[in-house]
Scaffold this motif. Structure first.
Motif, mmCIF file in Angstrom:
data_model
loop_
_atom_site.group_PDB
_atom_site.id
_atom_site.type_symbol
_atom_site.label_atom_id
_atom_site.label_comp_id
_atom_site.label_asym_id
_atom_site.label_seq_id
_atom_site.Cartn_x
_atom_site.Cartn_y
_atom_site.Cartn_z
ATOM 1 N N ASP A 27 -44.350 -2.430 16.274
ATOM 2 C CA ASP A 27 -45.276 -2.678 17.383
ATOM 3 C C ASP A 27 -44.774 -2.115 18.707
ATOM 4 O O ASP A 27 -45.519 -2.079 19.681
ATOM 5 N N HIS A 28 -43.533 -1.695 18.733
ATOM 6 C CA HIS A 28 -42.931 -1.236 19.994
ATOM 7 C C HIS A 28 -43.415 0.172 20.319
ATOM 8 O O HIS A 28 -43.269 1.091 19.523
ATOM 9 N N GLN A 29 -43.978 0.333 21.521
ATOM 10 C CA GLN A 29 -44.483 1.641 21.924
ATOM 11 C C GLN A 29 -43.922 2.094 23.266
ATOM 12 O O GLN A 29 -44.030 3.256 23.615
ATOM 13 N N SER A 30 -43.332 1.203 24.028
ATOM 14 C CA SER A 30 -42.797 1.547 25.344
ATOM 15 C C SER A 30 -41.456 2.257 25.188
ATOM 16 O O SER A 30 -40.761 2.112 24.187
ATOM 17 N N GLU A 31 -41.081 2.996 26.214
ATOM 18 C CA GLU A 31 -39.789 3.667 26.218
ATOM 19 C C GLU A 31 -38.743 2.745 26.831
ATOM 20 O O GLU A 31 -38.936 2.216 27.922
ATOM 21 N N THR A 32 -37.657 2.548 26.117
ATOM 22 C CA THR A 32 -36.569 1.739 26.654
ATOM 23 C C THR A 32 -35.444 2.658 27.116
ATOM 24 O O THR A 32 -35.293 3.776 26.608
ATOM 25 N N CYS A 33 -34.675 2.180 28.076
ATOM 26 C CA CYS A 33 -33.563 2.954 28.625
ATOM 27 C C CYS A 33 -32.337 2.061 28.734
ATOM 28 O O CYS A 33 -32.438 0.901 29.125
ATOM 29 N N LEU A 34 -31.207 2.631 28.388
ATOM 30 C CA LEU A 34 -29.928 1.980 28.610
ATOM 31 C C LEU A 34 -29.216 2.751 29.710
ATOM 32 O O LEU A 34 -29.146 3.981 29.655
ATOM 33 N N VAL A 35 -28.719 2.026 30.701
ATOM 34 C CA VAL A 35 -28.008 2.648 31.809
ATOM 35 C C VAL A 35 -26.632 2.014 31.886
ATOM 36 O O VAL A 35 -26.514 0.809 32.130
ATOM 37 N N PHE A 36 -25.604 2.814 31.653
ATOM 38 C CA PHE A 36 -24.224 2.340 31.675
ATOM 39 C C PHE A 36 -23.475 3.097 32.766
ATOM 40 O O PHE A 36 -23.151 4.264 32.601
ATOM 41 N N ASP A 37 -23.208 2.449 33.872
ATOM 42 C CA ASP A 37 -22.478 3.051 34.990
ATOM 43 C C ASP A 37 -21.090 2.414 35.066
ATOM 44 O O ASP A 37 -20.913 1.380 35.706
ATOM 45 N N GLU A 38 -20.132 3.035 34.390
ATOM 46 C CA GLU A 38 -18.781 2.481 34.366
ATOM 47 C C GLU A 38 -18.047 2.676 35.689
ATOM 48 O O GLU A 38 -17.110 1.930 35.972
ATOM 49 N N ASN A 39 -18.456 3.638 36.493
ATOM 50 C CA ASN A 39 -17.803 3.827 37.799
ATOM 51 C C ASN A 39 -18.053 2.655 38.732
ATOM 52 O O ASN A 39 -17.181 2.265 39.509
#
Length: 113
Positions: A27-39
């Protein structure tokens, strides 16, 4: 392993698992984003989408590491990121429920700041 390095890896693994689980749903249609800012030690899981001509953006989880503790700034997961971190061995004293004001945090089992 250094505590901060361990916390970074735990956070990234947990958010990646949530993202993969959601994206497996038919059912998932949206775009997901992972943002990893280690700085700057900010970690986000969010959704971006369009509904007709309206832009939709939702932050599901925002975590940051500050003063050697994990600050959960936003958490819209069902189980709660704090519970996931506890299961992975992070002590309550190193988890701040930052989505609560400092006065309310005093009444939780977690760190105040």
């Amino acid at each position: 392993m250094d505590k901060i390095v361990k916390y970074r890896e735990l956070i990234k693994n947990i958010l990646t698992e949530y993202d993969q689980l959601v994206n497996q749903s038919p059912d998932h249609q949206s775009e997901t984003c992972l943002v990893f800012d280690e700085n700057h030690d900010h970690y986000l899981w969010l959704t971006v989408d369009w509904q007709e001509d309206k832009r939709l953006k939702s932050t599901h989880v925002h975590i940051r590491i500050k003063n050697n503790k994990i600050y959960i700034e936003e958490d819209w997961t069902e189980e709660g990121i704090a519970n996931e971190l506890l299961r992975e061995g992070v002590p309550k004293e190193d988890i701040v429920l930052a989505f609560y004001d400092p006065e309310t945090r005093k009444h939780t089992d977690f760190a105040i700041a």
